[in-house]
Scaffold this active site. Structure first.
Site, PDB file in Angstrom:
ATOM      1  N   HIS A  49     -12.179  -5.571   7.863  1.00 21.39           N
ATOM      2  CA  HIS A  49     -12.792  -5.515   6.535  1.00 21.39           C
ATOM      3  C   HIS A  49     -14.104  -4.751   6.579  1.00 21.39           C
ATOM      4  O   HIS A  49     -15.017  -5.013   5.796  1.00 21.39           O
ATOM      5  CB  HIS A  49     -13.013  -6.926   5.978  1.00 21.39           C
TER       6      HIS A  49
ATOM      7  N   GLU B 287       0.817  -1.213   0.000  1.00 23.12           N
ATOM      8  CA  GLU B 287       0.000   0.000   0.000  1.00 23.12           C
ATOM      9  C   GLU B 287       0.852   1.264   0.000  1.00 23.12           C
ATOM     10  O   GLU B 287       0.523   2.251  -0.660  1.00 23.12           O
ATOM     11  CB  GLU B 287      -0.958   0.009   1.188  1.00 23.12           C
TER      12      GLU B 287
HETATM   13  C1  LIG Z   1      -1.638  -5.005   4.011  1.00 24.29           C
HETATM   14  C2  LIG Z   1      -2.658  -5.834   3.324  1.00 24.29           C
HETATM   15  N1  LIG Z   1      -2.999  -5.575   2.033  1.00 24.29           N
HETATM   16  C3  LIG Z   1      -3.926  -6.309   1.390  1.00 24.29           C
HETATM   17  C4  LIG Z   1      -4.560  -7.362   2.011  1.00 24.29           C
HETATM   18  C5  LIG Z   1      -5.634  -8.183   1.278  1.00 24.29           C
HETATM   19  N2  LIG Z   1      -5.196  -9.576   1.116  1.00 24.29           N
HETATM   20  C6  LIG Z   1      -5.578 -10.541   1.975  1.00 24.29           C
HETATM   21  S1  LIG Z   1      -4.858 -12.036   1.621  1.00 24.29           S
HETATM   22  C7  LIG Z   1      -4.058 -11.381   0.266  1.00 24.29           C
HETATM   23  C8  LIG Z   1      -3.153 -12.251  -0.550  1.00 24.29           C
HETATM   24  C9  LIG Z   1      -2.101 -12.904   0.327  1.00 24.29           C
HETATM   25  O1  LIG Z   1      -1.217 -13.671  -0.457  1.00 24.29           O
HETATM   26  P1  LIG Z   1      -0.022 -14.429   0.222  1.00 24.29           P
HETATM   27  O2  LIG Z   1       0.712 -13.501   1.139  1.00 24.29           O
HETATM   28  O3  LIG Z   1       0.786 -15.083  -0.853  1.00 24.29           O
HETATM   29  O4  LIG Z   1      -0.705 -15.525   1.157  1.00 24.29           O
HETATM   30  P2  LIG Z   1      -1.570 -16.791   0.651  1.00 24.29           P
HETATM   31  O5  LIG Z   1      -3.011 -16.341   0.619  1.00 24.29           O
HETATM   32  O6  LIG Z   1      -1.051 -17.172  -0.706  1.00 24.29           O
HETATM   33  O7  LIG Z   1      -1.331 -17.850   1.682  1.00 24.29           O
HETATM   34  C10 LIG Z   1      -4.336 -10.023   0.115  1.00 24.29           C
HETATM   35  C11 LIG Z   1      -3.827  -9.145  -0.956  1.00 24.29           C
HETATM   36  C12 LIG Z   1      -4.188  -7.603   3.360  1.00 24.29           C
HETATM   37  N3  LIG Z   1      -4.776  -8.597   4.058  1.00 24.29           N
HETATM   38  N4  LIG Z   1      -3.250  -6.844   3.976  1.00 24.29           N
END
Ligand SMILES: Cc1ncc(C[n+]2csc(CCOP(=O)(O)OP(=O)(O)O)c2C)c(N)n1
Ligand SMILES: Cc1ncc(C[n+]2csc(CCOP(=O)(O)OP(=O)(O)O)c2C)c(N)n1
Ligand SMILES: [Mg+2]
Ligand SMILES: [Mg+2]
Lengths: 325, 388, 325, 388
Positions: free
Chosen positions: C127, C60
């Protein structure tokens, strides 16, 4: 007992609390051997060593988060922001992680985040801020902002002993300009209680931090020039606010002027006005008025900063208008 | 498809780990695991999968409040890594580390109650899904903002170090979360402070819909290790024993006072980010291939039978046990009800213990009387009786 | 013309603005091929390509800062926060860098930061947030929070064309529940102008976003059950606030109820109360009252969320008390 | 002392650059610099030092408002790196990159006016010291929060790439600023997007009082390059030609569409963080040694004379010219006055053009009349005449 400055009072509180409780430790940028940008932690490193006075990388998110983790484990971290302006970098960690930790996970997070705040020092837009509003808005955080040396010490001790996170704003303009003798013994000032800085009958000025002193100057002048008896309330704690004290002074004088150094829109004065309105509308003989900074980033040139920030003359003029209403 | 998922496909050399910065230990720790432990590893993986399958059923029956997050195909990385910790150690799970939490003592009943937002769930209906913790059992509840748990775990393990405790911390981050400033500030701080912390990067190919190739230009995540001055090791995340071994080595380094390690576990997210995600962005065949050729349970069963001489009956026994546990837990979980509304106001602070119900609430006068501060702040009720 | 949802209205605005001005581009997490967590940008990737619909890493700070840099160069970036809650991570970049850029460096920073906001959707503490207060408090930022599909489209177009940074809060509860026919042609709603959602004589409800609809429900009921004529003002723009509209409605009905979904302390209602107090105290027949969420993190269980957030019944009860004052 | 300052002492092999991840180019670009350019490099370094010395004098006379930040001993890193850019390129300086700004066309007069908070200073007294920019001349004003300029410059260079412009960006970060989340998120994003961006890490041994050893556990900052999938090169920051060469290589890579490079310039901060800082934390002798053995101007003068055959007279000519420029600029700068108070309210937004002076201000009624919105928001004056 000798008088000590507002800054020394904070240092003394840190010193005493670290001696009292081995779980208390300090962390921040350049707070160790150097003693901090304003020397607030000067001497702590020599006395308590690098295990308890930790020089950190330039990582506000990192150190606030680390403090939270340590707090979960029973430590009592005191985090320094080199300038409180940089607390903006830790906004997510403080408002989303720290503030909610007890509520969402039943996880205690007793920690203090402190730092030099406020203007009147030609610091410019990034070394003069008063970011309290965004945190008073956050359930789960407590916020204090002392105006006197006694309160600086007493509130710091209360903050360190509090079982939740307390943001401790220190006004850098007051650091070396304000002196007082410390009350003897274990001097703790309870969080959430305001202080009557001056008794009065005709109108109430409700304020905190550096503007408490400007309000007192104004009260003097109003007494001399206008024969007005002005009460000055020093809030000390911004979250929680002392509603009883606010209510009492308003119901006593029936006229309230809120003064703060922060910008106007969205500053604390709005919240306080609403509370007075809800609790004491029937007692009001005049609108609640606000003396605040103008809604601009704080410029650095003396002529500009002085214009943007509230001055004693502003308080005097506003109080006169309020009294004449 | 993300360039590295091909590299990470079933062709990846299994059970081994590529190194970067540290010396490989001698015989793998897994060779010292007892037969019971080997079977236990399988139990936790099976329990994870069975529990998630049950959650899917409940989700379809709309009994789950909010989204449902799966770790299908990643059970080995959670279970194998958590298994390398001692009871006194603390880990911080992510949304796909249900398995790690089970290993650390989280009860399926707790998980089910959380997902159904029950009054008697660990967070009393305040937080979602597996967002809860217990420092006694050794896991700390995550929050949604990604990366934030890294600084927090740096602080947890800083405390271990300051107190001279023989304890280690482990924090999971996804491939996506490595892009956050919190990850960077937390791991850098922990590295400088030589905190006993293991950072496990679960590289499952995607962050929501974003392939790893759009997350970083680095060839692999362990390439970040040297930039923090810490050792990094990569392992096949779908080989539970390889995961256990690579994690155990890092945990041992941490115990020896050697500070932080980064571990990259190569795995694959076979389900969408959450149940609602249709995975339209996934290249055709990719999911099937991983399911067919690289399912961590299938692979481990094969080893248990071929290599360690367990009988199919023993395996089925475990499956049966897992099913029983989940069935019982489901029955109990479904019985309890939602939290009482007023509970929403308690525990923001230790002091005051509860926020004040606002004056305009139905029957608030009655409620207010039950509270210690009937003249609460910000309530219209304070200046006179009106509004009641 | 067919009706489209609040969400589709936002998409339509993005689509039209990207067609109109090649400098407009979108950036955010999963907004490309996937079309975003809520599918707001669905179809933009296919139409405009990955150069103008950029899937970003989870950063962000990175993308808000990058948008600012691009804006300096004459681009018109539209940044999506996957959930507005994560705007907290960019608090420093937005309040310290973006908000001050014109003032301190005469550097234009025309950009939009948008994202799904608000509760009533069982989203839990991270959220469901309404972070407007902290940004309305920041000089240099503009903030809008539409309640209708028409305004969602018209304000998005105004935001993209504005020469300063505009935070565009989208209420996710309204995304698919609200539909309307779009005014023909280039439909732009000026920033800074409120909307009278319902005319009334006896009291004014001043609100924005999802609670506009609850206020309208309440107004209906109050008309039916109590014969009260309630005016409902939809602020639409939170910074700048439409003081003329606020003043007009208060001076007309002499009774004001401020309603917002955000928590109470430090929420916008305080600021609005103070402004009414300052501008129209003499016109007030009763205290300005606030209906808001309770001061706690937003819990996720339906029974808890429903209790914490303001409901139509709360507005009805508060309005009755206000009318009876 | 920070372990790496010894490594970085005068014994460091001068004029060369250690590589990490990329192939070294052929003959150094500096060999193609004209005599005029060689002397120009010296001029910018001398101008920087002379200007800062003048600022110290003004600071002692309390004519400087706020703190004074020196780049003594680091002139080569600023000048050499900025010199590798074309006029159309854009850089983002830090507090110690006065030299870079001068090369990019910032006038000493502007700098002096800024430090004295004059009405006619570039920011009209709104921002401090060298916090100002001019996109036309190609430098963007920094803000205090460290690291923030990295994402910003990622966006600036993303625009260059999107528009297919042949332009490059350069952003400076200190050793300390590398610990910020903004640095991480910005460089990672720029790397993924292959933005034409050069990230110069000025490793001057300290962040305020904090030695590099407490800032990172990494051996050197270019070790971070591989973790972002970008080339990294380290150079002797006190050898202006080596700085020019290493930067030019990175700039050329960026122009060729090869994206981001990290450059680490090894230098030393001989003065305190700011004038007030007594450097008590610096090991005895360290500063002297750097001054004695590794002053960038002394070293370059020696090369100009011995290697490139310039006469001492030519060198003195440049010193003289620099002195003259600064003298004239100082005279002019001192003449102008402070900004008018009301100017503080203009330009927060393009629309509205000015904030409203608050009603309680002396003579505000008069002032208000001059503004277009006499019935300003939030002013007591709106509901009736009182207060005037
Ligand atoms: C700071 C922040 N930005 C955006 C999000 C929204 N978000 C939740 S899970 C996710 C993807 C996470 O991917 P990863 O870190 O690879 O974990 P995985 O779901 O693959 O285990 C996003 C963008 C968040 N939770 N926190
Ligand atoms: C985010 C943030 N935290 C803290 C500070 C306070 N601060 C100003 S300069 C400085 C040290 C910077 O060191 P470095 O990055 O090495 O740059 P140098 O001064 O050595 O050129 C610090 C801590 C800041 N400006 N920004
Ligand atoms: Mg992932
Ligand atoms: Mg440095």
């Amino acid at each position: 007992m000798a008088e000590i400055t507002y800054l020394e009072a904070i240092r003394e509180a840190l010193f005493e609390e670290m001696e009292r409780d081995e779980n208390v430790f300090c962390i921040g940028e350049d707070i160790g051997a150097y003693g901090g940008a304003f020397k607030v932690t000067d001497g702590l490193f020599t006395k308590f060593g690098e295990q308890r006075v930790i020089d950190s990388p330039i990582s506000e998110v990192g150190i606030v988060g680390a403090a939270a983790g340590a707090a979960h484990m029973g430590m009592r971290p005191v985090v320094e922001m080199q300038f409180i302006d940089f607390i903006a970098n830790a906004y997510d960690m403080l408002t989303n992680y720290v503030a909610t930790s007890r509520y969402r996970a039943d996880l205690a997070c007793p920690m203090v985040v402190r730092g030099p705040s406020g203007g009147y020092v030609r610091g410019g837009p990034f070394h003069s801020q008063n970011p309290e509003a965004g945190f008073v808005h956050t359930p789960g955080l407590k916020v204090v902002y002392p105006a006197t040396a006694e309160d600086a010490k007493g509130l710091m001790k209360a903050a360190i002993r509090d079982d939740d996170c307390v943001l401790f704003f220190e006004h850098k303009y007051l650091y070396r300009r304000i002196k007082a003798e410390m009350p003897a013994g274990d001097h703790v000032v309870p969080i959430g209680k305001a202080r009557i800085a001056r008794e009065g009958r005709d109108l109430s000025i409700i304020t905190y931090a550096a503007t408490v002193w400007k309000a007192l100057e104004a009260a003097e002048q109003l007494e001399k020039d206008d024969g007005l008896s002005v009460e000055v309330v020093d809030l000390r704690s911004l979250s929680p606010l002392d509603d009883e004290a606010i209510q009492a002074t308003v119901r006593k004088t029936n006229r309230a002027l809120i003064v703060h150094e922060d910008t106007r829109t969205g500053g604390l004065a709005g919240e306080i006005t609403a509370r007075i309105n809800e609790s004491s509308f029937a007692w009001l003989d005049a609108p609640v008025l606000r003396v605040t900074a103008h809604d601009v980033p704080l410029p650095y040139a003396p002529s500009l900063e002085d214009f943007v920030l509230p001055q004693t003359g502003d308080i005097v003029r506003a109080a006169r208008a309020l009294a004449a209403y | 498809m993300p360039p590295d998922t091909k590299r990470r496909g079933s062709t990846a050399d299994k059970g081994t780990s590529r190194e970067n910065g540290t010396a490989q230990a001698g015989a793998p720790h897994s060779s010292r695991l007892s037969r019971e432990q080997l079977l236990e590893l399988y139990y936790w993986m099976r329990l994870t999968r069975t529990l998630e399958e049950r959650l899917v059923a409940l989700y379809r029956q709309t009994k789950v409040v909010g989204g449902l997050f799966r770790s299908l195909g990643q059970e080995a990385d959670s279970v194998g890594s958590a298994f390398a910790l001692e009871r006194r150690d603390i880990l911080s799970p992510l949304i796909r580390n249900l398995g790690s939490m089970l290993v650390k003592g989280a009860e399926p009943l707790e998980i089910l109650r959380q997902y159904m937002a029950k009054a008697d769930s660990p967070t009393r209906g305040r937080e979602l899904n597996i967002h809860f913790g217990d420092t006694e059992r050794g896991f700390i509840g995550q929050i949604s903002p990604l990366g934030d748990m890294v600084p927090v775990m740096a602080g947890v393990t800083l405390t271990f170090r300051m107190r001279g405790q023989d304890r280690v911390g482990l924090v999971y981050v996804g491939d996506g979360a490595t892009s956050t400033g919190a990850f960077h500030e937390g791991i850098n701080f922990a590295a400088v402070q030589r905190c006993p912390l293991v950072v496990v990067i679960e590289n499952n190919g995607y962050a929501y819909s974003t392939p790893t190739s759009k997350q970083t230009a680095a060839r692999q995540f362990i390439d970040k290790a040297i930039g923090y001055g810490v050792p990094g090791e990569q392992a096949d995340g779908n080989d539970v024993l390889a995961v256990y071994d690579v994690t155990k080595r890092a945990v041992d380094r941490a115990r020896r006072g050697e500070g932080v390690s980064i571990i990259e576990l190569m795995t694959y997210r076979r389900k969408g980010h959450a149940e609602h995600d249709n995975q339209s962005y996934v290249p055709p065949g990719e999911i099937d291939r991983w399911e067919r050729e690289n399912d961590p349970l299938t692979r481990y069963i094969a080893r248990l039978v071929d290599e360690f001489g367990f009988s199919p009956a023993e395996i089925e026994g475990v499956d049966e046990r897992a099913r029983r546990v989940i069935d019982e837990a489901t029955d109990v979980a479904e019985r309890s009800g939602p939290p009482a509304a007023l509970d929403a106001l308690t525990g923001v602070y230790l002091d005051p213990p509860a926020a004040q119900p606002l004056w305009f609430r139905e029957g608030v006068a009655k409620v207010v009387d039950q509270h210690e501060r009937p003249e609460g702040w910000g309530t219209f009720s304070t200046h006179d009786g009106e509004g009641h």
